[in-house]
Design an enzyme around this catalytic site. Structure first.
Site, short mmCIF file in Angstrom:
data_model
loop_
_atom_site.label_atom_id
_atom_site.label_comp_id
_atom_site.label_asym_id
_atom_site.label_seq_id
_atom_site.Cartn_x
_atom_site.Cartn_y
_atom_site.Cartn_z
N SER A 179 29.93 -19.01 -14.06
CA SER A 179 28.80 -18.04 -13.87
C SER A 179 29.42 -17.53 -12.72
O SER A 179 29.44 -17.33 -11.15
CB SER A 179 27.60 -18.18 -13.28
OG SER A 179 27.08 -18.86 -14.53
N HIS A 214 29.41 -13.50 -17.88
CA HIS A 214 31.14 -14.25 -18.47
C HIS A 214 31.02 -13.65 -19.23
O HIS A 214 30.59 -13.06 -19.98
CB HIS A 214 30.17 -15.92 -19.28
CG HIS A 214 29.97 -16.74 -18.15
ND1 HIS A 214 30.00 -18.27 -18.15
CD2 HIS A 214 28.40 -17.25 -17.64
CE1 HIS A 214 29.31 -18.70 -17.13
NE2 HIS A 214 28.80 -18.33 -16.86
N HIS A 274 27.54 -22.51 -22.64
CA HIS A 274 26.00 -23.76 -22.11
C HIS A 274 25.26 -24.41 -23.50
O HIS A 274 24.62 -23.31 -23.94
CB HIS A 274 25.48 -23.06 -20.96
CG HIS A 274 26.36 -22.53 -20.12
ND1 HIS A 274 26.17 -20.74 -19.62
CD2 HIS A 274 26.57 -23.13 -18.88
CE1 HIS A 274 26.61 -20.54 -18.76
NE2 HIS A 274 27.23 -21.58 -18.45
N TYR A 278 22.10 -24.51 -23.20
CA TYR A 278 21.02 -23.71 -23.64
C TYR A 278 20.94 -22.38 -24.20
O TYR A 278 20.13 -21.84 -24.84
CB TYR A 278 20.14 -23.36 -22.50
CG TYR A 278 21.28 -22.53 -20.73
CD1 TYR A 278 21.51 -21.41 -21.79
CD2 TYR A 278 22.02 -23.19 -20.24
CE1 TYR A 278 22.29 -20.56 -20.88
CE2 TYR A 278 22.51 -21.83 -19.25
CZ TYR A 278 22.34 -20.60 -19.46
OH TYR A 278 23.25 -20.07 -18.98
N GLU A 279 22.12 -21.80 -24.31
CA GLU A 279 22.48 -20.81 -25.28
C GLU A 279 21.87 -21.27 -26.64
O GLU A 279 21.77 -19.92 -27.93
CB GLU A 279 23.89 -20.50 -24.97
CG GLU A 279 24.19 -20.10 -23.62
CD GLU A 279 25.68 -18.91 -22.91
OE1 GLU A 279 25.63 -18.37 -24.04
OE2 GLU A 279 26.34 -19.68 -22.58
N ALA A 331 28.87 -22.91 -11.44
CA ALA A 331 28.38 -22.62 -10.05
C ALA A 331 27.08 -23.69 -10.18
O ALA A 331 26.52 -23.79 -10.95
CB ALA A 331 27.40 -21.25 -10.33
N MET A 356 24.51 -26.93 -14.68
CA MET A 356 24.01 -26.46 -16.26
C MET A 356 25.23 -26.06 -17.19
O MET A 356 25.20 -26.00 -18.24
CB MET A 356 22.66 -25.38 -16.88
CG MET A 356 21.82 -24.93 -16.01
SD MET A 356 21.15 -23.48 -16.40
CE MET A 356 19.80 -23.48 -15.12
N SER A 357 26.31 -27.31 -16.86
CA SER A 357 28.06 -26.88 -17.40
C SER A 357 28.45 -28.17 -16.76
O SER A 357 27.72 -28.96 -16.23
CB SER A 357 28.17 -26.12 -16.84
OG SER A 357 28.77 -25.59 -15.59
N ASN A 416 23.43 -20.87 -4.72
CA ASN A 416 21.94 -21.12 -3.52
C ASN A 416 21.49 -22.82 -3.11
O ASN A 416 21.49 -23.65 -3.53
CB ASN A 416 20.67 -21.15 -4.66
CG ASN A 416 20.71 -21.56 -6.03
OD1 ASN A 416 22.17 -21.95 -7.48
ND2 ASN A 416 19.92 -22.69 -5.99
N HIS A 431 18.68 -15.47 -10.97
CA HIS A 431 20.60 -15.45 -11.61
C HIS A 431 21.19 -14.63 -11.07
O HIS A 431 22.24 -14.38 -10.31
CB HIS A 431 20.25 -15.03 -13.39
CG HIS A 431 21.98 -15.54 -14.12
ND1 HIS A 431 22.70 -16.47 -14.15
CD2 HIS A 431 22.60 -13.86 -14.85
CE1 HIS A 431 24.00 -16.67 -14.43
NE2 HIS A 431 24.09 -15.29 -15.03
N1 HPA Z 1 19.47 -25.14 -10.23
C1 HPA Z 1 20.47 -25.31 -11.79
N2 HPA Z 1 21.98 -25.25 -12.42
C2 HPA Z 1 22.48 -24.00 -11.58
C3 HPA Z 1 21.66 -23.41 -9.75
C4 HPA Z 1 20.46 -24.62 -10.05
O1 HPA Z 1 19.57 -23.89 -8.75
N3 HPA Z 1 22.00 -22.75 -9.21
C5 HPA Z 1 23.36 -22.67 -10.23
N4 HPA Z 1 23.24 -22.84 -11.28
#
Ligand code: HPA
Length: 278
Positions: free
Chosen positions: A33, A64, A86, A88-89, A116, A217-218, A241, A253
């Site tokens: 991401s 993406h 991902h 979740y998609e 990310a 998440m990947s 973050n 996001h």
């Molecule tokens: N949590 C889960 N997935 C993420 C995060 C997060 O804080 N930041 C970027 N992808």
């Protein structure tokens, strides 16, 4: 039994890619991401939108791009996924990881994967790059293992070893290149959850307790499939973050994508430096 992608479907996808390029990449790269810009550095690229490859999953998430970029990058032929999908998609795990099967079908030996991630380690900050030294496959432990289903014997065994997932030689090169180019390189354990909801403060305290330094998440599904076939894996997380262990801040996001701008130059130095030295 549920329906899983077959070897024939994987071969069809691989043939569609092969028909569109004369390169023979050794290295497959997946850009996470907000990190897709690296693909723009590929020289004389053959570009294939994901939609033009049979069975290939389409990215539905902002940040993406959704295309394959195949060409020359720092002395190596590479195939870069500019964007990924991902779980979740809504795709099944075997579809999420089809791109790695295609890399294997096309004889790629190495997977460089980026993502990310949220920092769980208290000293890690947005903009940092973290070398993934190991992962916690929480998503797979919860039953979502990408190797579930009939084993594709041509790629690897039913019960593949995961004792050394991230390649020691590639990690050493990444550390050296970070040092040479003046990039601070964090190191740690990445944990993969399914998302798409971010974690609650209690989720994050749990993840810290079990030994995770960054959460996302990947990556873990692709890496498990890569190791099934003994590809050498280099994994780098861009910290976007700080995970919010006390519930005092909100993760978005947009924040994840904005951090990508800071991270791409650092990631590029490390990845391009490693490519130069393969
Ligand atoms: N949590 C889960 N997935 C993420 C995060 C997060 O804080 N930041 C970027 N992808």
């Amino acid at each position: 039994m549920e329906k899983f992608l077959t070897l024939e479907e994987i071969q069809a996808a691989a043939q569609a890619v092969q028909k569109r390029t004369s390169y023979h990449p050794r290295v497959g790269m997946i850009l996470g991401s907000g990190l897709g810009e690296l693909a723009d550095m590929v020289e004389a690229p053959d570009i294939i939108p994901f939609g033009e490859i049979p069975h290939w999953p389409q990215s539905t998430v902002p940040g993406h791009v959704g295309r394959l970029v195949i060409g020359r990058l720092h002395g190596q032929d590479v195939m870069v996924l500019q964007g990924r999908v991902h779980y979740y998609e809504g795709y099944s795990m075997d579809r999420v990881t089809l791109p790695v099967r295609v890399m294997q079908q096309l004889h790629m030996e190495m997977l460089f994967v980026t993502n990310a991630a949220g920092a769980i380690h208290p000293d890690y900050d947005p903009g940092d790059v973290m070398l993934i030294t190991d992962h916690i496959a929480l998503i797979a432990m919860a039953g979502l293992n990408p190797l579930r289903g009939p084993n594709l014997e041509t790629f690897g065994p039913r019960f593949p070893d995961m004792s050394q997932v991230y390649d020691r030689g590639l990690m050493a090169l990444a550390r050296e290149e970070a040092q040479r180019t003046g990039v601070t390189l964090r190191e740690g354990v990445y944990v993969c959850l399914s998302g798409p909801s971010f974690e609650s403060p209690a989720d994050l305290r749990f993840l810290r307790t079990i030994g995770a330094d960054a959460v996302g998440m990947s990556t873990v599904p692709e890496v498990i499939v890569a190791r099934h076939n003994n590809m050498r894996v280099l994994g780098l997380s861009g910290i976007s973050n700080k995970a919010n262990l006390d519930g005092s801040t909100v993760t978005t996001h947009e924040e994840v994508l904005a951090a990508g701008k800071m991270i791409v130059p650092k990631l590029s130095k490390i990845m391009l430096g490693v490519l130069d030295r393969l």
